[in-house]
Every structure is written in C-alpha cells, then in structure tokens.
Scaffold this motif. Structure first.
Motif, PDB file in Angstrom:
ATOM      1  N   ARG A  80       0.865  -1.180   0.000  1.00  0.00           N
ATOM      2  CA  ARG A  80       0.000   0.000   0.000  1.00  0.00           C
ATOM      3  C   ARG A  80       0.898   1.226   0.000  1.00  0.00           C
ATOM      4  O   ARG A  80       1.734   1.391   0.891  1.00  0.00           O
ATOM      5  CB  ARG A  80      -0.903   0.014   1.231  1.00  0.00           C
ATOM      6  CG  ARG A  80      -1.935  -1.088   1.273  1.00  0.00           C
ATOM      7  CD  ARG A  80      -2.601  -1.132   2.625  1.00  0.00           C
ATOM      8  NE  ARG A  80      -3.203   0.152   2.992  1.00  0.00           N
ATOM      9  CZ  ARG A  80      -3.489   0.506   4.236  1.00  0.00           C
ATOM     10  NH1 ARG A  80      -3.201  -0.304   5.240  1.00  0.00           N
ATOM     11  NH2 ARG A  80      -4.052   1.670   4.488  1.00  0.00           N
ATOM     12  N   ALA A  81       0.715   2.080  -0.983  1.00  0.00           N
ATOM     13  CA  ALA A  81       1.521   3.294  -1.082  1.00  0.00           C
ATOM     14  C   ALA A  81       0.593   4.492  -1.179  1.00  0.00           C
ATOM     15  O   ALA A  81      -0.219   4.584  -2.092  1.00  0.00           O
ATOM     16  CB  ALA A  81       2.430   3.230  -2.308  1.00  0.00           C
ATOM     17  N   GLU A  82       0.704   5.407  -0.201  1.00  0.00           N
ATOM     18  CA  GLU A  82      -0.042   6.665  -0.225  1.00  0.00           C
ATOM     19  C   GLU A  82       0.976   7.779  -0.467  1.00  0.00           C
ATOM     20  O   GLU A  82       1.741   8.133   0.427  1.00  0.00           O
ATOM     21  CB  GLU A  82      -0.761   6.891   1.106  1.00  0.00           C
ATOM     22  CG  GLU A  82      -1.841   5.870   1.397  1.00  0.00           C
ATOM     23  CD  GLU A  82      -2.524   6.103   2.747  1.00  0.00           C
ATOM     24  OE1 GLU A  82      -3.468   5.353   3.057  1.00  0.00           O
ATOM     25  OE2 GLU A  82      -2.097   7.025   3.478  1.00  0.00           O
ATOM     26  N   TYR A  83       0.994   8.290  -1.692  1.00  0.00           N
ATOM     27  CA  TYR A  83       2.038   9.226  -2.094  1.00  0.00           C
ATOM     28  C   TYR A  83       1.457  10.557  -2.557  1.00  0.00           C
ATOM     29  O   TYR A  83       2.089  11.276  -3.337  1.00  0.00           O
ATOM     30  CB  TYR A  83       2.881   8.606  -3.224  1.00  0.00           C
ATOM     31  CG  TYR A  83       2.041   8.082  -4.360  1.00  0.00           C
ATOM     32  CD1 TYR A  83       1.714   8.894  -5.438  1.00  0.00           C
ATOM     33  CD2 TYR A  83       1.525   6.792  -4.334  1.00  0.00           C
ATOM     34  CE1 TYR A  83       0.905   8.430  -6.459  1.00  0.00           C
ATOM     35  CE2 TYR A  83       0.723   6.324  -5.343  1.00  0.00           C
ATOM     36  CZ  TYR A  83       0.424   7.137  -6.407  1.00  0.00           C
ATOM     37  OH  TYR A  83      -0.382   6.676  -7.414  1.00  0.00           O
ATOM     38  N   GLY A  84       0.267  10.917  -2.037  1.00  0.00           N
ATOM     39  CA  GLY A  84      -0.342  12.187  -2.403  1.00  0.00           C
ATOM     40  C   GLY A  84       0.495  13.386  -1.992  1.00  0.00           C
ATOM     41  O   GLY A  84       0.366  14.466  -2.560  1.00  0.00           O
ATOM     42  N   ILE A  85       1.393  13.214  -1.027  1.00  0.00           N
ATOM     43  CA  ILE A  85       2.245  14.308  -0.570  1.00  0.00           C
ATOM     44  C   ILE A  85       3.319  14.653  -1.582  1.00  0.00           C
ATOM     45  O   ILE A  85       3.909  15.723  -1.539  1.00  0.00           O
ATOM     46  CB  ILE A  85       2.888  13.958   0.784  1.00  0.00           C
ATOM     47  CG1 ILE A  85       3.480  15.205   1.451  1.00  0.00           C
ATOM     48  CG2 ILE A  85       3.937  12.860   0.637  1.00  0.00           C
ATOM     49  CD1 ILE A  85       3.940  14.976   2.872  1.00  0.00           C
ATOM     50  N   GLY A  86       3.592  13.740  -2.526  1.00  0.00           N
ATOM     51  CA  GLY A  86       4.621  13.986  -3.524  1.00  0.00           C
ATOM     52  C   GLY A  86       5.806  13.058  -3.342  1.00  0.00           C
ATOM     53  O   GLY A  86       5.664  11.900  -2.937  1.00  0.00           O
ATOM     54  N   GLU A  87       6.999  13.581  -3.622  1.00  0.00           N
ATOM     55  CA  GLU A  87       8.210  12.769  -3.597  1.00  0.00           C
ATOM     56  C   GLU A  87       8.901  12.921  -2.252  1.00  0.00           C
ATOM     57  O   GLU A  87       9.577  13.901  -1.971  1.00  0.00           O
ATOM     58  CB  GLU A  87       9.141  13.199  -4.732  1.00  0.00           C
ATOM     59  CG  GLU A  87      10.288  12.245  -4.968  1.00  0.00           C
ATOM     60  CD  GLU A  87      10.957  12.451  -6.306  1.00  0.00           C
ATOM     61  OE1 GLU A  87      11.984  11.810  -6.563  1.00  0.00           O
ATOM     62  OE2 GLU A  87      10.445  13.263  -7.100  1.00  0.00           O
ATOM     63  N   PRO A  98      -1.221  -1.881   9.601  1.00  0.00           N
ATOM     64  CA  PRO A  98      -1.870  -0.573   9.649  1.00  0.00           C
ATOM     65  C   PRO A  98      -0.985   0.572   9.158  1.00  0.00           C
ATOM     66  O   PRO A  98       0.238   0.547   9.279  1.00  0.00           O
ATOM     67  CB  PRO A  98      -2.192  -0.396  11.135  1.00  0.00           C
ATOM     68  CG  PRO A  98      -1.191  -1.253  11.843  1.00  0.00           C
ATOM     69  CD  PRO A  98      -0.974  -2.436  10.950  1.00  0.00           C
ATOM     70  N   LEU A  99      -1.662   1.588   8.606  1.00  0.00           N
ATOM     71  CA  LEU A  99      -1.054   2.876   8.300  1.00  0.00           C
ATOM     72  C   LEU A  99      -1.691   3.913   9.225  1.00  0.00           C
ATOM     73  O   LEU A  99      -2.257   4.895   8.779  1.00  0.00           O
ATOM     74  CB  LEU A  99      -1.297   3.258   6.835  1.00  0.00           C
ATOM     75  CG  LEU A  99      -0.279   2.752   5.819  1.00  0.00           C
ATOM     76  CD1 LEU A  99      -0.708   3.114   4.407  1.00  0.00           C
ATOM     77  CD2 LEU A  99       1.105   3.305   6.110  1.00  0.00           C
ATOM     78  N   SER A 100      -1.597   3.661  10.519  1.00  0.00           N
ATOM     79  CA  SER A 100      -2.265   4.541  11.478  1.00  0.00           C
ATOM     80  C   SER A 100      -1.540   5.861  11.625  1.00  0.00           C
ATOM     81  O   SER A 100      -2.145   6.875  11.960  1.00  0.00           O
ATOM     82  CB  SER A 100      -2.373   3.852  12.835  1.00  0.00           C
ATOM     83  OG  SER A 100      -1.102   3.452  13.283  1.00  0.00           O
ATOM     84  N   GLY A 101      -0.234   5.873  11.383  1.00  0.00           N
ATOM     85  CA  GLY A 101       0.546   7.094  11.452  1.00  0.00           C
ATOM     86  C   GLY A 101       1.033   7.496  10.079  1.00  0.00           C
ATOM     87  O   GLY A 101       0.306   7.445   9.096  1.00  0.00           O
ATOM     88  N   THR A 102       2.305   7.901   9.989  1.00  0.00           N
ATOM     89  CA  THR A 102       2.888   8.294   8.716  1.00  0.00           C
ATOM     90  C   THR A 102       4.168   7.498   8.486  1.00  0.00           C
ATOM     91  O   THR A 102       4.721   6.885   9.399  1.00  0.00           O
ATOM     92  CB  THR A 102       3.224   9.795   8.701  1.00  0.00           C
ATOM     93  OG1 THR A 102       4.116  10.094   9.796  1.00  0.00           O
ATOM     94  CG2 THR A 102       1.969  10.636   8.840  1.00  0.00           C
ATOM     95  N   GLY A 103       4.639   7.511   7.232  1.00  0.00           N
ATOM     96  CA  GLY A 103       5.875   6.825   6.887  1.00  0.00           C
ATOM     97  C   GLY A 103       5.676   5.340   6.679  1.00  0.00           C
ATOM     98  O   GLY A 103       4.610   4.879   6.264  1.00  0.00           O
ATOM     99  N   PRO A 718      -9.585  -0.329   9.748  1.00  0.00           N
ATOM    100  CA  PRO A 718      -8.621   0.772   9.890  1.00  0.00           C
ATOM    101  C   PRO A 718      -8.804   1.785   8.755  1.00  0.00           C
ATOM    102  O   PRO A 718      -9.192   1.420   7.637  1.00  0.00           O
ATOM    103  CB  PRO A 718      -7.262   0.070   9.780  1.00  0.00           C
ATOM    104  CG  PRO A 718      -7.540  -1.372  10.075  1.00  0.00           C
ATOM    105  CD  PRO A 718      -8.931  -1.625   9.579  1.00  0.00           C
ATOM    106  N   ARG A 719      -8.530   3.025   9.040  1.00  0.00           N
ATOM    107  CA  ARG A 719      -8.692   4.063   8.029  1.00  0.00           C
ATOM    108  C   ARG A 719      -7.797   3.791   6.811  1.00  0.00           C
ATOM    109  O   ARG A 719      -6.708   3.238   6.929  1.00  0.00           O
ATOM    110  CB  ARG A 719      -8.364   5.435   8.622  1.00  0.00           C
ATOM    111  CG  ARG A 719      -6.912   5.643   9.011  1.00  0.00           C
ATOM    112  CD  ARG A 719      -6.692   7.046   9.527  1.00  0.00           C
ATOM    113  NE  ARG A 719      -5.279   7.370   9.707  1.00  0.00           N
ATOM    114  CZ  ARG A 719      -4.827   8.552  10.062  1.00  0.00           C
ATOM    115  NH1 ARG A 719      -5.679   9.538  10.310  1.00  0.00           N
ATOM    116  NH2 ARG A 719      -3.541   8.778  10.190  1.00  0.00           N
ATOM    117  N   HIS A 720      -8.292   4.171   5.653  1.00  0.00           N
ATOM    118  CA  HIS A 720      -7.613   4.051   4.362  1.00  0.00           C
ATOM    119  C   HIS A 720      -7.426   2.606   3.897  1.00  0.00           C
ATOM    120  O   HIS A 720      -6.799   2.380   2.864  1.00  0.00           O
ATOM    121  CB  HIS A 720      -6.241   4.724   4.368  1.00  0.00           C
ATOM    122  CG  HIS A 720      -6.251   6.149   4.831  1.00  0.00           C
ATOM    123  ND1 HIS A 720      -5.110   6.872   5.053  1.00  0.00           N
ATOM    124  CD2 HIS A 720      -7.263   6.991   5.123  1.00  0.00           C
ATOM    125  CE1 HIS A 720      -5.403   8.081   5.461  1.00  0.00           C
ATOM    126  NE2 HIS A 720      -6.730   8.178   5.520  1.00  0.00           N
TER     127      HIS A 720
END
Length: 824
Positions: A80-87, A98-103, A718-720
């Motif tokens: 699972r890759a959430e890359y809406g923030i960019g590079e 889980p992706l409960s936090g960031t990174g 879990p979210r997302h």
C-alpha cells in the motif's frame, strides 16, 4: 567517533581481498529472474524458498513513467503506497498492516541491502525522502512477511530493497525528460565500464529543475544525485566500494479544502471555486516566509519554498568471500544526512467572514497581508476568490541537525551435505547507530484559498482598527508552545541472528531467529514535557520596536529544563517455514513469523517516558510486535508466472495519529491499539509473442481488534484500508515500438477509524509509448492519470461537517512527459 564504527570483522576481509584475484565475479545465478536475495539467508530460486517475494527489473520500471518512488512501489503486489504528498514522506505498508501514522513503520526501505534510515516513520523525515529512482537502479526486490522479521531489524512487515547497477554490462545511457503540460526539465545518465578483467565500475545520476505537476508559482523541484561504485572480483568472491551524494528539493503537497456533498456513505468531492484539486496547492511565493525561534531561542528566518530538502552523503562497502567452506558477506555503510522539511498545512477551514469574527470580534475586518494586494482591504469576505474561504494553517519548519547513521551487517553461511540433502546454516550480527537530531516549529497563519500559486496570507483587525495578526501570523506557535521542540537522540541497535535450512529432494524446511537489543539515549526540549516548563513569551519578532498581539504568543524552548531519555529494550523475532516443490514448475509453502518494531520518536513527548529518569514508564511501549502466517503457491513456466499467497496477521500498535474530533477539528492523538488482518495476495505475468501482461492484487479483511482509548472502534476497519488494491500492465512490444498502459486502483475505504465518511474507489490509467527508430535511440511518451480522474489519497474529517468542507489530499491530475534516450 562514529566513523570508526566499522566492525572488527571488516579488517581481515580487507586484508584477504587483495591477496586473491581472478576474472570470475561472485557466483551469480544463470536465471536471475528466478533468484531472490533480499531478506533471506542466501539468494536462491524463489520456487525453493518459503517466502512471498517480488522483483521489478529496470526494463519493467522504466515503462511505468513514475514521477516518484511511491508511484513505482504502488505496482508491487501487497504494498500500500499513499504518495499524495509527492516525492518523499509518503506512507507505505504491506498487506493489512496498519497505516495509522505516517511513513513506513513496519516496512524497511533499503538501498543495496542496508536501511536508508533505521526507522521509516521518523516525524517529518521518512526513508523515501532520501532515496531516488534513476538510471542507477537495476532492480527493486521486496519480501513481504516471512524471514524479513529475522534478516533485518525493524521490518516485521517486509523489506523493499533498491539494488544498484554495478557495471556488469558495459556501456550506458543519457536521457532528457521534459514535462509537456507541467514544469519539469530533467537529465539522467549512467555508465558502466570494465577497467580490467577483474575490476569494473558504474556511475550515474540525475539533475532536474521545475515547478512540478502542481501550480505553486515557484521552482519547487531542484537538485539531483550521483552514485558510483567500483567492484574487484576475486577467485573466491568480490569486494565493492560505493558512494552516493544526494542534494534535492521537492515540495510537500499538504492537505487542502475540499467541498463534499451527499452522504457519508456516498459522498461527492469537488474543489472550491477557483481551486483545482488535481493541479493546485496552497503553496505560493506569497505565503512562504517563516519567522520563528531556533534551537537556541534566537530569531530565525526561512522560506517554505525550501520544501523537503534532502542531503545525503554516504560511502559503503559490500563484499562476499568464500573462505574455508563458509561464505562470508559483509555490508557496511556510513551516511551523513541533513536537510530540512518545510510545508504549508491547513488545520481548519471556514467562511472568511466567520474567521474575521473569531480573530477580530464583532466588526472584524480583513486585508491582504502578502502578495500583490498587500494592505488592501477585503470589503466582501463572502466573495473572496469566489469561494469565500479562509484557512487557519501551519507553517511547518523542521531542520535536520543530524540523521546520520552507521550500519554494519556481517554474516557467514555454509552448506553441509547431510543425509542426501543440503543443510544451510547462517549466523550473523547487525549493528547500527541512528541519530535523530531536529528542531521543530509549528507556526499559525491565516491564508485565503486560491489556486495557480497565488494564495496569500490575510490580516485581521478589530472594529476599532487594532490588528490581531501580524503579516498574516496569528501566533508564532500553536496552542501556546505545542510542537516547538528540539530532539537530540541516538538509537543504537545490536542484533545477532541465525538461520538453518534443510533442502532434500522436493522439500525445504527452515527457521531463523533474531534478538534485537536497543539502546536509546538523548535530550529533549519542549513545553509539552510538563512540570511547569513554560514555553510562551513575548518577543519582537519583526524588530519594529513594538510588541503586537501575535508577538505575545511566541513559542520558546525551556532550555534550562531538558527532558532526559535513557532506556534499553530487547525482543526476540523468529520465523519458520516449509516449502514443497511439487514439480519443476510448481511449489507450495507455509510460514509463520513473529517480528518486532522498536518505538522511535513517536513515543517521545508522550507519557510513555519518565523525563526525569529517562526510563520507560511501561516497558511494553518500547516495541510493537507483528505475528503473521502465510500459505502460498508458486507456478512458473517459460511464459507464465503465477503466485498466490493467503495471509493472516496480528499487530500491536503504539503511534501518533493526526485525525479529527467529533466536531471535525484536527487533533494529534496518541493511540494504543491492536489490529488483525487476513487476505489473499496475487501476482501474475504472462507473455505470448509480442503481447505481455503483468498484474498484482491484494484482498484484505482488516479489523481493529483492541483499542485502549476508543473501545468503540473495536471491529471497525482501519482508516484508508481498502478491501482490494490492484495493478495491471498490458503491453505490446514490437521491433521498433512498445505500447501499453499501467492501470492501478483501489476499492473504497474509510477516511478515519470511526468508519463514517467513505473515500471513493478509483482507477488510474497511465499510458506509455516507446519508439526505437534505431538500436541506440529511444523516444518515450508517458501520460499519468490519462483520464484526469479525481482520486483522493486521504481526508482528515471523520464525517461530513456542517460546513460541507473537509481537508484532504488528491493525487495529481493528468501529467504528460517526453523522454529522449541515447544508449551507448
């Protein structure tokens, strides 16, 4: 002193290396496509290994037209890759973890077999911020679950390893890329050369510059990297020395206002008037001035346009030698990592007239604080920019004092003939030192909502004309002095490990152990530590000789009252599996694993630590565990590969999560909870003549299984977490041209753990065409998001608020680029 960190084992290797020389390199398998070396004891045919693995080779990567590492990794099954923030600072997980936090908390990102950062979820700085995909890249190998728990620290979910070219193939390439409908100019090059029969080298890198895929009004992308290595082949192995220099700036595309209609179960999302969710952001040349206090409480000025500035200088050693029947592998790297992360992040959005009342009282008036209309009044707030919205936003300033790290991994393996089969034994020792030294400031400003890189800061006055803001600043801090901090931390890890594998006939049985011992030491400064440590004062920030209202709300560091951190931890990881090769083309396997992930900065400034003694209040806060079971099938013939794996996982989680409360206000919450997930992962590839298709999909049924603070969340998704994520890449490869599409998608998911507001499903189509008029010349056209679909990465509100406006993030709209490549 840390640069003397090389383990004593390296010295004899360096003395042995020059003594032997021959034209043969370290043994390389004939069928490289079938052999996998990441996260396992020794590289072997994947059909003989009880692991779930994937590999993307250079030829497969280049057709994707990816603009960031996240866009490459989204094509690997299970990731699972959430890359809406960019590079940089994207979010990664594997399967249902889980992706409960960031990174990337449970996934370790590596380059050439060693982690880029020991912890992939450091606040504001994640591993992918210091990694780039360019012509140096030979392949990306990933292992999901399995022995990743025992052959790397802090990686119970899996390992993603970027493998560099080493000059085995002479020659190189140079290419130029131009953004056809967005701002990018980029040049890449690489070259491999055999200096002699026993020495070869490779060098490569890139440089790029431009505004990027979103309209921000300034050059947001600028920089590049260069990597080089030289390899000496020996009669009994090889020795390689390599280096990297990365200096690159990229923007952080933060949350923006999004209008939402319909219901929580069936919402419709759209951008505000004069704001395009797919091409705009709130970054602009008019709202980037940072004014804060540094780590010594001195006034500091900077600019948000610096974005995510990554500077990484590293040098390493990679060697493998066969000595007395043992294969000894030594990997060492020292990295000097610095930079900064600055971004513009809304935390609340409301009608401009309402915020004029909140900050200015009855009759409060607005005016432009920055931009071409500086000083001009806003007589009709409801008509501002056609949408009538303002945001209370954060200017996030984080400076790296040190993310330096030193890592060493040495292992010895031997194959013994036992009972007609091969018994492979491996012992190893891993040692690392990771700094986390940063200065952090959250500053509160007021901004309008306008696209095209034209957003401005806004000032507020009372009806009597008294200013309540200063040059757009509401306060030189947030919530008093929250999130104005200095970290000076070091994380040491020692981890002995061992494995045993017995392969006889069609059966391979194996197991491995790893014992991680951590030593955490450091000093913190910040008002959140409590104990009467005040952190708000008055400072003449603009130097005009007067103290404004905003200047009475300046966050400072209580430098006379440090917080101490000094604790140790240890945990055991293990993995065991069996593989049965039914036929030459078919194998099945089963595996059970337990792995740990040590807590890093996310438990700091929380009650988990006694800051007088530095010890943990609760030893369970030191690490989280992941338990996984896998059952898989692998099938491979000349033109067909088919892998399917069923999985089940249980995870403990201590983390920091940004979400919203019941009123829709953004909050930062400490979470202590458990998760469980089960599902099926599929990977397939087929080729018939010029036609080929590769595909991957993951079905996941994930639940929150326990929650200390929110027991009402138990049983929720879990979210997302979507039920299904997938990618499919069909293509036709002819003599002079290759044409294809890369399709990625996901089913719907929930914005937050409350399971109210849904994020819609989406399918993104990325098209590519390669034309080869000659053997050496190639022209490539890549179009990402061909149909310009609106696809949301995340939304911070748990439900549709009364205002009908949420804060969220969308993936980029249609972007087209052309690349001319010359191979020599």
């Amino acid at each position: 002193m840390k640069y003397l960190y090389v383990s004593a084992a390296i010295a004899p290797l360096l003395m042995i290396a020059p003594a032997v020389a021959q034209a043969a390199d370290a043994v390389k398998p004939a069928n490289r496509e079938a052999v996998f070396s990441t996260g396992v004891a020794k590289g072997r045919d994947r059909l003989d290994s009880a692991t779930s693995t994937s590999a993307l080779r250079e030829s497969e990567i280049k057709v994707l037209g990816a603009r960031s590492l996240g866009e490459v990794l989204r094509n690997i099954p299970g990731i699972r890759a959430e890359y809406g923030i960019g590079e940089g600072n994207a979010n990664y997980s594997i399967r249902g973890l889980p992706l409960s936090g960031t990174g990337s908390k449970y996934v370790q990102l590596q380059e050439d077999g060693l982690p880029v950062l020991e912890f992939g979820d450091l606040s504001q700085f994640t591993s992918d911020m210091f990694m780039r995909s360019d012509l140096n890249l030979s392949a990306i190998e990933t292992i999901r679950g399995g022995s990743a728990s025992t052959f790397a620290s802090n990686s119970p979910g899996g390992v993603i390893n970027l493998i560099s070219k080493t000059g085995d193939a002479e020659g190189g390439a140079v290419e130029a890329t131009y953004g056809l409908n967005y701002g990018e100019k980029r040049v890449d090059g690489d070259y491999g050369y055999k200096i002699s029969d026993t020495v070869r080298m490779h060098i490569g890198g890139f440089y790029r510059e431009g505004e990027g895929p979103r309209d921000v009004g300034f050059t947001a992308y600028k920089g590049g990297q260069i990597k080089a290595n030289i390899t000496k082949t020996l009669e009994n192995g090889y020795v390689r020395v390599y280096g990297k220099y990365l200096d690159d700036r990229t923007p952080a595309y933060q949350f923006v206002p999004i209008r939402v209609t319909g219901t929580n179960a069936d919402p419709t999302f759209a951008g505000p008037t004069n704001f395009n969710l797919k091409t705009d952001s709130l970054m602009s040349p008019h709202n980037g001035n940072i004014l804060t206090l540094d780590g010594d409480n001195n006034i500091l000025r900077d600019d948000v346009r610096g974005g995510q500035h990554a500077v990484s200088k590293s040098i390493g050693l990679d060697s493998q030698l066969d000595i007395g029947g043992w294969t000894i592998t030594e990997k060492f790297r020292v990295a000097d990592i610095s930079g900064s992360n600055m971004s513009f992040r809304p935390i609340a959005v409301a009608p401009a007239a309402a915020l004029a009342f909140v900050y200015g009282g009855p009759g409060g008036a607005l005016s432009f604080a920055t931009g071409p209309q500086t000083g001009q009044a806003i007589p009709n707030p409801t008509a501002l920019n056609g949408n009538g919205l303002l945001t209370s936003s954060l200017l996030l300033y984080t400076k790296v004092n040190s993310l330096d790290n030193v890592t060493n991994d040495i292992r010895a393996s031997r194959v013994w003939k036992v009972g007609g089969g091969n018994l492979t034994t491996t012992v190893g020792f891993y040692k690392s030192s990771q700094d986390y030294g940063t200065d952090l400031s959250f500053l509160n400003v007021l901004s309008d909502v306008r696209g095209d890189g034209d957003a401005s800061l806004i000032d507020v006055r009372t009806a009597a004309g008294v200013p309540t803001t200063q040059n757009g600043y509401i306060a030189y801090g947030i919530g008093g002095a929250l999130y104005h901090r200095t970290y000076d931390m070091n994380y040491g890890v020692d981890a002995p490990y061992a494995s045993i594998n017995y392969h006889v006939g069609k059966i391979a049985v194996g197991g491995s152990l790893r014992y991680d011992m951590g030593d955490v030491k450091g000093t913190l400064y910040g008002a959140e530590l409590g104990g009467g440590r005040l952190g708000v004062t008055s400072v003449d920030m603009n130097g005009d000789g007067r103290i404004s209202l905003a200047e009475t709300k300046v966050a400072t560091l209580p430098l006379g009252q440090p917080g101490r951190v000094d604790y140790n931890y240890d945990y055991l990881s293990y993995s065991a599996g069996v593989n049965y090769r039914i036929a030459e083309q078919l194998a099945v396997f089963g595996r059970y694993s337990r792995g740990g992930r040590a807590s890093a900065d996310k438990i700091l400034f929380t009650p988990a630590v006694n800051y007088n003694t530095g010890k943990l209040v609760d030893s369970e806060s030191a690490y989280d565990t992941v338990k996984q079971a896998e059952l898989g099938l692998k099938y491979r013939i000349a033109d067909l590969t088919f892998n399917v794996t069923a999985f089940s996982a249980r995870t403990g989680e201590r983390n920091v999560q940004v979400n919203s409360n019941a009123a829709g206000d953004i909050q930062v919450e400490n979470i202590v909870r458990g998760y469980k997930a089960k599902g099926v992962e599929l990977e397939a590839a087929v080729r018939r003549g010029p036609f080929s298709v590769t595909a991957g999909a993951t079905y996941t049924d994930a639940k929150i299984s326990k929650d200390v603070l929110h027991p009402e969340f138990i049983g929720n998704k879990p979210r997302h977490q979507a039920d299904l994520i997938y990618s499919v890449t069909p293509q036709v490869e002819l003599k002079y041209a290759t044409v294809g599409v890369n399709v990625i998608g996901t089913t719907s998911s929930y914005a937050q753990d409350t399971n109210q507001l849904k994020l819609p499903s989406y399918t993104l189509v990325n098209a590519f065409v390669q034309v080869r008029p000659t053997e050496q010349v190639q022209l490539m056209l890549n179009v990402n998001n061909l149909f310009n679909e609106l696809a949301l990465s995340d939304v911070e509100q748990a439900a549709i608020p009364a205002s009908g406006v949420v804060l969220g993030r969308a993936y980029n709209g249609r972007t087209a680029s052309a690349t001319l490549r010359y191979t020599f």
